[in-house]
Design a protein around this motif. Structure first.
Motif, short mmCIF file in Angstrom:
data_model
loop_
_atom_site.label_atom_id
_atom_site.label_comp_id
_atom_site.label_asym_id
_atom_site.label_seq_id
_atom_site.Cartn_x
_atom_site.Cartn_y
_atom_site.Cartn_z
N VAL A 40 0.86 -1.18 0.00
CA VAL A 40 0.00 0.00 0.00
C VAL A 40 0.89 1.23 0.00
N SER A 41 0.49 2.26 -0.73
CA SER A 41 1.21 3.53 -0.68
C SER A 41 0.36 4.52 0.12
N LEU A 42 0.98 5.12 1.14
CA LEU A 42 0.26 6.06 2.01
C LEU A 42 0.75 7.48 1.72
N PRO A 43 -0.15 8.41 1.47
CA PRO A 43 0.25 9.77 1.10
C PRO A 43 0.59 10.60 2.32
N ILE A 44 1.66 10.23 3.01
CA ILE A 44 1.94 10.89 4.29
C ILE A 44 3.24 11.68 4.27
N LEU A 45 3.90 11.74 3.11
CA LEU A 45 5.15 12.49 3.04
C LEU A 45 5.04 13.56 1.95
N GLU A 46 6.05 14.43 1.91
CA GLU A 46 6.04 15.51 0.93
C GLU A 46 7.45 15.68 0.41
N GLY A 47 7.56 15.96 -0.90
CA GLY A 47 8.87 16.16 -1.49
C GLY A 47 9.29 17.62 -1.44
N PRO A 48 10.47 17.92 -1.97
CA PRO A 48 11.03 19.27 -1.88
C PRO A 48 10.22 20.30 -2.67
N ALA A 49 9.51 19.89 -3.71
CA ALA A 49 8.70 20.83 -4.49
C ALA A 49 7.27 20.89 -3.95
N GLY A 50 7.05 20.31 -2.79
CA GLY A 50 5.70 20.31 -2.23
C GLY A 50 4.79 19.27 -2.85
N MET A 51 5.36 18.40 -3.69
CA MET A 51 4.57 17.32 -4.29
C MET A 51 4.45 16.17 -3.29
N PRO A 52 3.36 15.38 -3.44
CA PRO A 52 3.21 14.25 -2.52
C PRO A 52 4.31 13.19 -2.72
N LEU A 53 4.53 12.44 -1.68
CA LEU A 53 5.54 11.39 -1.69
C LEU A 53 4.92 10.25 -0.87
N GLY A 54 4.89 9.04 -1.46
CA GLY A 54 4.23 7.94 -0.75
C GLY A 54 5.17 7.17 0.14
N CYS A 55 4.62 6.67 1.22
CA CYS A 55 5.34 5.72 2.06
C CYS A 55 4.73 4.34 1.77
N GLN A 56 5.55 3.40 1.32
CA GLN A 56 5.04 2.08 0.96
C GLN A 56 5.17 1.12 2.13
N LEU A 57 4.09 0.40 2.42
CA LEU A 57 4.14 -0.69 3.39
C LEU A 57 3.89 -1.99 2.64
N VAL A 58 4.60 -3.04 3.04
CA VAL A 58 4.48 -4.34 2.39
C VAL A 58 4.28 -5.39 3.47
N ALA A 59 3.36 -6.33 3.26
CA ALA A 59 3.16 -7.40 4.24
C ALA A 59 3.29 -8.77 3.56
N ALA A 60 3.15 -9.81 4.34
CA ALA A 60 3.26 -11.17 3.81
C ALA A 60 2.08 -11.48 2.89
N ARG A 61 2.32 -12.34 1.90
CA ARG A 61 1.24 -12.77 1.00
C ARG A 61 0.06 -13.28 1.81
N GLY A 62 -1.12 -12.79 1.48
CA GLY A 62 -2.32 -13.24 2.18
C GLY A 62 -2.63 -12.42 3.43
N ASP A 63 -1.68 -11.59 3.84
CA ASP A 63 -1.88 -10.81 5.07
C ASP A 63 -2.37 -9.40 4.75
N ASP A 64 -3.31 -9.28 3.83
CA ASP A 64 -3.80 -7.96 3.42
C ASP A 64 -4.41 -7.20 4.59
N LEU A 65 -5.13 -7.92 5.44
CA LEU A 65 -5.78 -7.23 6.56
C LEU A 65 -4.74 -6.69 7.53
N ARG A 66 -3.71 -7.50 7.81
CA ARG A 66 -2.66 -7.03 8.70
C ARG A 66 -1.99 -5.78 8.11
#
Lengths: 447, 447
Positions: free
Chosen positions: A401-427
Motif C-alpha cells: 500500500v502507498s500512504l500519502p503521508i510524506l512531501e517532497g522538496p517541491a511540495g509534491m506528494p511522496l508515498g510511504c510504501q508498506l508491504v506485508a506477507a502474501r495473504g496478510d492484506d488485513l494485517r
C-alpha cells in the motif's frame, strides 16, 4: 482538489451509507462528479472513455432501485472509474493502443461485473499507458500539470471520482498513488480475478485500487476480491473482510522493518531525508534491516519474467501492426523474445527463493516500510517515472500500500510504501491505519 | 513367473488381509520373495539396492507389531519395491547415475514415508534409467532376457515383489507395464506427492505404480495419494478411494473411444492388428474418434516442456561432471538449454488447449483406448523403447493405465492403455475392470 475540499469529501464508505439512507441520491453525486470532471478534464485528460448520459442513466437506475426497496450492494450508487484495460460491456476497452481503437468487449471483466453487482456506477474508463506498459497517455498530475501522474491515480486525486480500479505489473498502482497523493493498494496476487483484463504477465499482473482513505480502499477490495475459476491465481477462500477488520487492531504497536530494497541507489536525497525523519519519529518501533544478498538482483529477475511473458501474451497480436507499437514496447517485446526458458525458469525459482526469505522476515515483522518511488513525480509527460521501488513486491505477489503521508522538496506528494506477507492484506491495512494515525497525530502536535 | 505361479499368487490385497488375520507372517512372505529374488536377480538385475537382512528386520518388526495388537496399516507386512529416484532414509538413492553414487538421503520421500506409515516393507530399490531419462540400466525383461523391460516393472513381472512404485515423465510407467505384462497405473498429475523424488520436470513428473491386478494398483495408489504442501501440484481433497470404489460400477457399459493418437505411425503392424481385433470384440461399445489437428504436435510439445525443465532442474548439477553424463542425456540437456521462454510458454499454453479439447471428449466418453507402446518390448538393452504412445497423456496429466490383455507376434505381452479425464482415476479403474472382465470372459469362451 484543495485541502479544504478534500476534508469536505466524505469518502466512498460514508457516501455509500448516505446513499443507502437516502440522504443523497446517486444522481446528485454523479452530477457533482461530472461537474468537477467538466471543469478539470480538459486540463488533466484522465478519461479514455466517459459518457455523462450513460453515467446519469446508471445513477437513475440506482436511485430507482433504492426507492423500490430493493436490496442494495455495498457500493450502491457510488461512482467508480476503471482503467481502460478492464473489459466493460458498456464502454470501449482500448488498452491505450491505436491497435485496439474501437474495441468493444461483449462481456464485463470480473472487476466490472463485481462493481456492478455491488451497485457501483461505472463512471468511465481511465487512461492507461500503452498496453499498461511504459508509453504514457496524455494524463497530467493534478498537483502540477507539468508532471506525470505516474499512472491511473489522477482522477481520484483530482476528485473526479472517489474510487478507481487500476493494475500493477511493475509499479502502476503504488507509483501513481505516491505521485498523486492518494492511497494505492495492491492486494496479494490472486486476491482479485483478472478475467477480462488485459493479459500481460500472469505471474506479475495484479489488480489494485485507488482511494482517498484506507476505509475506501478496503471497501473496494472487499467488493472485488474472490475466487474465479477463470483466473488460476485466485483461490477459494473466505471473504477478505478488510473493511470490517480495518479498525479492530492491532492492539499492540506493530513491528515494522525499514527496508531500502534493491533500488535504494535511485532514491533522491529528499526521499532519503524524508524516510530518515519518519524513522526518527517512529523510534524503536522501526528496525532497519537488510534483505539477503540475492535480492539485489530482484529488478532484473522481475524484468526477465515480465518481458518473457509479455512477448508470449502480447507479441503475436502486436506483430500484426508493428508500426502502431511504441519504440519502448517494441524493445520490451524484443528483449522478451530472446529470453531463454532456462533463464525464465531461473527467474521464477528466484522469486520462490525471495518468498521463502520474506516468509522469515514476516515471521518477525508485521510489515516492511520502504519508499513507493525514488522521489516526487518527475517533470514532463514522456515517462510515468520509475517503478524500481515496486518491482520486487510485484514479483513476490506481496500486498503493498502507498500512504500519502510524506512531501517532497517541491511540495509534491511522496508515498510511504508498506508491504506485508502474501495473504496478510488485513494485517497490512491495520498497520497502515496505525501508521497514518501516528503521523497525523504528530502533524497535529506540530501545528 | 509362469502362468500357473501367477494364478497361485494371491496378490497384495489378499496378502494384506492374510497378514492381518495371522494366516501368514511378514517374515514368511519376505522369505518367499527373497528366495525368488535369489533365484532370478542374477539373470534379471532388477535391484539397485537390496539388503535381505534389512528386509527381514522390517518383517520381524511388522510381525511383532501385529502380535502386540497394534493398529495395522492397509499394507502391513506387504513387501514393496521403490524406484531408485525416491529418497529412502534406509537405502541409498542414486538416481541411476555414477554422479550420485553413494548418495544417502537423510529423509524419506513422501512415497517412502507413506508406504512405511501404511505398514509396508520397503524391500529394496529398483533400477532406474540414468536420472529417469533415456540411458538404460542393466535390467532385463523377465519374459525374454534378451529384451528391454522398458523401465522398472520387471521385478513385479518376475514375482520378486507384489507391488512397486515407479515414475513417469514420458512413458516410464505405461511402457514397462506393457513390455513386462503387468498393470501399470499413472494416476492424475498431482494425486501423489513428489517430495523427495528426483525433480526432472515438475510439469511432467508423475508417480505411478506397478501391480499384478487392478485391486492391488488401486490399493497402492490409495496409500500414496494425498495433499502435500511441499508439492504444489497436489491439492487438498478427499481420499482417492480407488480400492473401495473399484468394484462398485459402472452399472452401465462404459462409453469408450478408440484413439490412434499422435504416434500411430509408429505402431507396428501386429499392434494395429491386435487393436483391430479388440475393437471388433468390443463392437459398438467402442467408437473410433480422431483428436483435433493440433494434437499431431503433442510429442513435440511434450519434448519442449521436458527438455527445458530438465535443463533447469538437472543442468547445474550435471555440469559439474559432464564426463559422467551419457550422450543421450547430454543431448537432451543441450536441447533444453536452447529452448526459448517464448516456446516454453507456447508449449504450456498448448497443453492447456489440449486439456480443454480433452474435457469435451471426456464429456462424451468414459475413457479413451489406445496402445501403450508401438509393439512388444524391443530386442536388446540399448534402449528402453519408445514412449511415443505415452507422452501426450503425461503432458496432459490425465490418469492412464496399461492393461496386460494383449499379446504380440513373439508371444510377448502387449498393453492396452486406457486414459480418463484428469481427476477421474476411479472412473478409469472401473472402466479398466470392466474391460479386463470382458476380455477374460471372451478368453474363457474361446477355450
Amino acid at each position: 482538489m484543495t485541502g479544504e475540499e478534500r476534508r469536505q469529501d466524505p469518502g466512498a464508505a460514508v457516501m455509500a451509507r448516505d446513499l443507502r439512507e437516502g440522504r443523497v441520491s446517486a444522481r446528485e453525486l454523479v452530477e457533482a462528479y461530472l461537474a468537477r470532471i467538466a471543469a478539470d478534464e480538459p486540463r488533466l485528460h484522465c478519461f479514455a472513455h466517459l459518457d455523462p448520459a450513460h453515467a446519469r442513466a446508471q445513477a437513475e437506475l440506482a436511485d430507482a432501485a433504492r426507492q423500490a426497496g430493493r436490496p442494495l450492494g455495498p457500493l450502491h450508487g457510488v461512482p467508480v472509474g476503471i482503467k481502460d484495460i478492464f473489459d466493460t460491456a458498456d464502454y470501449p476497452t482500448e488498452h491505450g493502443s491505436p491497435i485496439m481503437a474501437g474495441r468493444r468487449p461483449r462481456e464485463d471483466s470480473a472487476v466490472a461485473a463485481r462493481l456492478r453487482a455491488a451497485g457501483a456506477i461505472v463512471l468511465g474508463k481511465t487512461v492507461t499507458t500503452e498496453f499498461a506498459t511504459f508509453a504514457p497517455g496524455p494524463t497530467r498530475n493534478p498537483h502540477d500539470p507539468a508532471r506525470t501522474p505516474g499512472g491511473s491515480a489522477a482522477a481520484v486525486a483530482a476528485g473526479m471520482m472517489p474510487l478507481a480500479v487500476g493494475s500493477q505489473t511493475n509499479g502502476s498502482v503504488i507509483r501513481p498513488a505516491s505521485f498523486c497523493g492518494v492511497y494505492g493498494l495492491k492486494p496479494t496476487h490472486g486476491l482479485i480475478s483478472r478475467r477480462g483484463c488485459l493479459l500481460q504477465s500472469p505471474t506479475l499482473d495484479h489488480v489494485g485500487v485507488f482511494a482517498r482513505c484506507l476505509e475506501d480502499a478496503a471497501l473496494l477490495v472487499d467488493v472485488l476480491a474472490g475466487h474465479d475459476p477463470a483466473d488460476r491465481a485466485t483461490r477459494p477462500s473466505a471473504s477478505s473482510g478488510l473493511a470490517r477488520g480495518l479498525h479492530t487492531g492491532p492492539s499492540l504497536p506493530p513491528r515494522l522493518a525499514f527496508v531500502q530494497g534493491p533500488a535504494w541507489e535511485e532514491a533522491e536525497p529528499a526521499t532519503r531525508e524524508a524516510f530518515r525523519e519518519l524513522a526518527q519519529h517512529l523510534g524503536d518501533r522501526l528496525v532497519a534491516i537488510d534483505l539477503p544478498e540475492p535480492f539485489a538482483e530482484a529488478n532484473k529477475v522481475h524484468r526477465t519474467v515480465w518481458t518473457a511473458e509479455l512477448a508470449h501474451h502480447l507479441g503475436p497480436d502486436l506483430a500484426r501492426a508493428p508500426e502502431l507499437v511504441s519504440p519502448q514496447l517494441t524493445e520490451l517485446l524484443e528483449d522478451g523474445r530472446r529470453v531463454l526458458a532456462l533463464d525464465y525458469q531461473g527467474a521464477l525459482a528466484m522469486r520462490d527463493l525471495y518468498n521463502r526469505a520474506l516468509d522469515e522476515v514476516f515471521h518477525e515483522f508485521d510489515a516492511l516500510l520502504t519508499p513507493a518511488a525514488p522521489g516526487e513525480a518527475p517533470q514532463g509527460l514522456e515517462s510515468t517515472g520509475s517503478p524500481a521501488f515496486c518491482s520486487l513486491w510485484t514479483l513476490c505477489g506481496t500486498p503493498a500500500v502507498s500512504l500519502p503521508i510524506l512531501e517532497g522538496p517541491a511540495g509534491m506528494p511522496l508515498g510511504c510504501q508498506l508491504v506485508a506477507a502474501r495473504g496478510d492484506d488485513l494485517r497490512l491495512l491495520r498497520v497502515a491505519d496505525w501508521l497514518v494515525g501516528m503521523v497525523s497525530e504528530a502533524a497535529g502536535e506540530g501545528r
